[in-house]
Design an enzyme around this catalytic site. Structure first.
Site, mmCIF file in Angstrom:
data_model
loop_
_atom_site.group_PDB
_atom_site.id
_atom_site.type_symbol
_atom_site.label_atom_id
_atom_site.label_comp_id
_atom_site.label_asym_id
_atom_site.label_seq_id
_atom_site.Cartn_x
_atom_site.Cartn_y
_atom_site.Cartn_z
ATOM 1 N N CYS A 65 -11.551 -7.121 0.222
ATOM 2 C CA CYS A 65 -10.108 -7.144 0.000
ATOM 3 C C CYS A 65 -9.634 -8.553 -0.340
ATOM 4 O O CYS A 65 -10.046 -9.526 0.322
ATOM 5 C CB CYS A 65 -9.368 -6.640 1.241
ATOM 6 N N CYS A 69 -4.495 -10.859 5.363
ATOM 7 C CA CYS A 69 -3.912 -10.395 6.618
ATOM 8 C C CYS A 69 -4.762 -10.880 7.799
ATOM 9 O O CYS A 69 -5.953 -10.559 7.898
ATOM 10 C CB CYS A 69 -3.826 -8.873 6.620
ATOM 11 N N CYS A 72 -7.083 -8.557 10.037
ATOM 12 C CA CYS A 72 -7.952 -7.567 9.401
ATOM 13 C C CYS A 72 -9.364 -8.082 9.159
ATOM 14 O O CYS A 72 -9.559 -9.163 8.584
ATOM 15 C CB CYS A 72 -7.330 -7.120 8.075
ATOM 16 N N CYS A 109 -7.010 10.966 7.124
ATOM 17 C CA CYS A 109 -6.382 9.784 6.543
ATOM 18 C C CYS A 109 -7.397 9.080 5.651
ATOM 19 O O CYS A 109 -8.432 8.599 6.141
ATOM 20 C CB CYS A 109 -5.910 8.842 7.640
ATOM 21 N N CYS A 142 -3.432 12.318 4.309
ATOM 22 C CA CYS A 142 -2.603 11.116 4.264
ATOM 23 C C CYS A 142 -3.383 10.043 3.520
ATOM 24 O O CYS A 142 -4.549 9.784 3.847
ATOM 25 C CB CYS A 142 -2.256 10.628 5.669
ATOM 26 N N CYS A 202 4.447 7.523 6.754
ATOM 27 C CA CYS A 202 3.773 7.128 7.986
ATOM 28 C C CYS A 202 3.782 5.605 8.011
ATOM 29 O O CYS A 202 3.200 4.966 7.132
ATOM 30 C CB CYS A 202 2.351 7.684 7.991
ATOM 31 N N ARG A 272 1.959 7.868 17.158
ATOM 32 C CA ARG A 272 0.505 7.967 17.175
ATOM 33 C C ARG A 272 -0.107 6.795 17.924
ATOM 34 O O ARG A 272 0.143 5.634 17.611
ATOM 35 C CB ARG A 272 -0.044 8.008 15.749
#
Length: 406
Positions: A65, A69, A72, A109, A142, A202, A272
């Site tokens: 990626c 962040c 992460c 998901c 999702c 979500c 959740r």
């Protein structure tokens, strides 16, 4: 406590608590914790009974990626030693999803690392959705693919995606301390694009990144304003090789207070219990089921979760039941509004219950302004004890030759 009685009454009326009331929940003492859980549990049961919805993650593309962040393990420059692979083929993803469905998952998901999907990526995911739906027609899908470009939300909706996940993660005021390669406004825009396309939104948060109580309340009130149908509450997993590897700021008691605050602010929304529950709640996980009505089954994207069979045993032992595919998760008023909006927006206000136009800013008075200067964030008593031994990098399931945990 008068505070808790007031919050229960407001929750049953779907009335937003005041900012001061939300902060007061986070400030309650450990002696008051069971009273807080019991009060929020009344609101949870009023809207969702004793049902627990199971969700299952499939990491379609791991690592690699370009975003930075701090929380992460898939970020640019991460040295976490996680699994790295490019896109799974549709049949591979369908096989992984099938393991979750077999374990009782109602929603799958589909997640892919990266800033956002290309049009080719959207086509890949569309093919994957078709492969899953061919075998499991009733399962909810999702997608979580990052920042969306014009028209991509509509294409995913047309392909069969029921929902789109994009978390706000933290307050707008502190977002730049966590990520610099995109903005908080980018995230809000993507959530609104998903809603405008008729998908169920979500969007949630990550607690434990050094934020203050004010930051937590800010992000939850911002989520209330966006009005997603589901709010994942993640607790930071401090993974070695990331900038926040040493941030062990949570106790089980603080996690429960955070979940209770979210329930009071978002009473009729699917809350959740998401990443990090095992390492931060530990033996108090069953108590959290009185606050959250949804959990992830098995492993996460790059780390291992509790064994799927133990999740199911925990739900049964705590006196709850797994929600079946024949049951609608959302309360009737939200489900009806979602259907009217094209299976998307939930009980959003405004004329006809529709969404705000994409890109419009929230009203200036939607979330009270932060104090001019932040107070120093003190770690809760008993926090900062490392439980790094509970963090295990995922080496099974999607992207490997080993069976998944489901």
């Amino acid at each position: 406590m008068d505070l808790l009685n007031t919050l229960v009454e407001k929750g049953l009326r779907r009335e937003t608590p005041t900012r001061e009331e939300a902060l007061a929940v986070l400030a309650t003492s450990d002696d008051e914790l069971l009273d807080v859980v019991a009060a929020a549990g009344k609101v949870r049961r009023a809207w969702f009974g004793r049902r627990v919805k199971l969700n299952y993650l499939v990491n379609l593309k791991s690592g690699l990626c370009p975003e930075d962040c701090s929380y992460c393990s898939q970020r640019l420059g991460s040295t976490s030693g996680i699994l790295k692979y490019t896109w799974l083929k549709p049949e591979q993803a369908a096989a992984a999803a099938g393991a979750g469905v077999a374990g009782g998952a109602k929603r799958v998901c589909l997640v892919a690392s990266g800033r956002g999907p290309t049009d080719r990526d959207v086509e890949r995911v569309s093919q994957t959705i078709a492969a899953i739906k061919e075998e499991h027609q009733d399962v909810e899908i999702c997608a979580c693919l990052g920042l969306l470009s014009d028209g991509q939300a509509e294409r995913l909706k047309d392909a069969g995606a029921h929902a789109y996940n994009h978390n706000l993660n933290t307050s707008e005021a502190t977002y730049g301390d966590i990520t610099t390669t995109h903005t908080y406004a980018d995230r809000v825009s993507t959530v609104r694009q998903a809603q405008a396309a008729g998908m169920s939104a979500c969007s949630g948060l990550i607690a434990g990144m050094g934020e203050s109580d004010e930051d937590l309340v800010d992000v939850v009130f911002s989520l209330r304003e966006l009005d997603p149908d589901s709010v994942p509450v993640n607790f930071l997993i401090p993974i070695e090789g990331t900038p926040l590897a040493g941030d062990w700021n949570l106790t089980p008691q603080r996690c429960l207070r955070i979940l209770a605050m979210v329930r009071f602010v978002c009473p009729d929304v699917e809350v959740r219990l998401a990443g990090g529950r095992e390492i931060h709640l530990r033996t108090l996980q069953p108590l959290a089921l009185n606050l959250a009505n949804s959990i992830f089954l098995g492993d996460y994207l790059t780390t291992e979760g509790q064994a799927g069979k133990d999740d199911l045993a925990m739900i049964a032992d705590a006196g709850f039941e797994v929600e079946g595919t024949d049951t609608t998760t959302l309360p009737a008023h939200r489900a009806d509004a979602a259907a009217a909006a094209g299976a998307g927006c939930g009980g959003r206000g405004g004329e006809g219950g529709g969404c705000d136009p994409c890109g419009d800013a929230a009203p200036a008075d939607a979330v009270p302004a932060r104090a001019a200067a932040d107070a120093t964030v003190a770690a809760p008593a008993g926090a900062r004890e490392s439980h790094a031994d509970l963090v295990a990098v995922r080496r099974r399931g999607a992207g490997t030759d080993l069976p998944p945990n489901a």
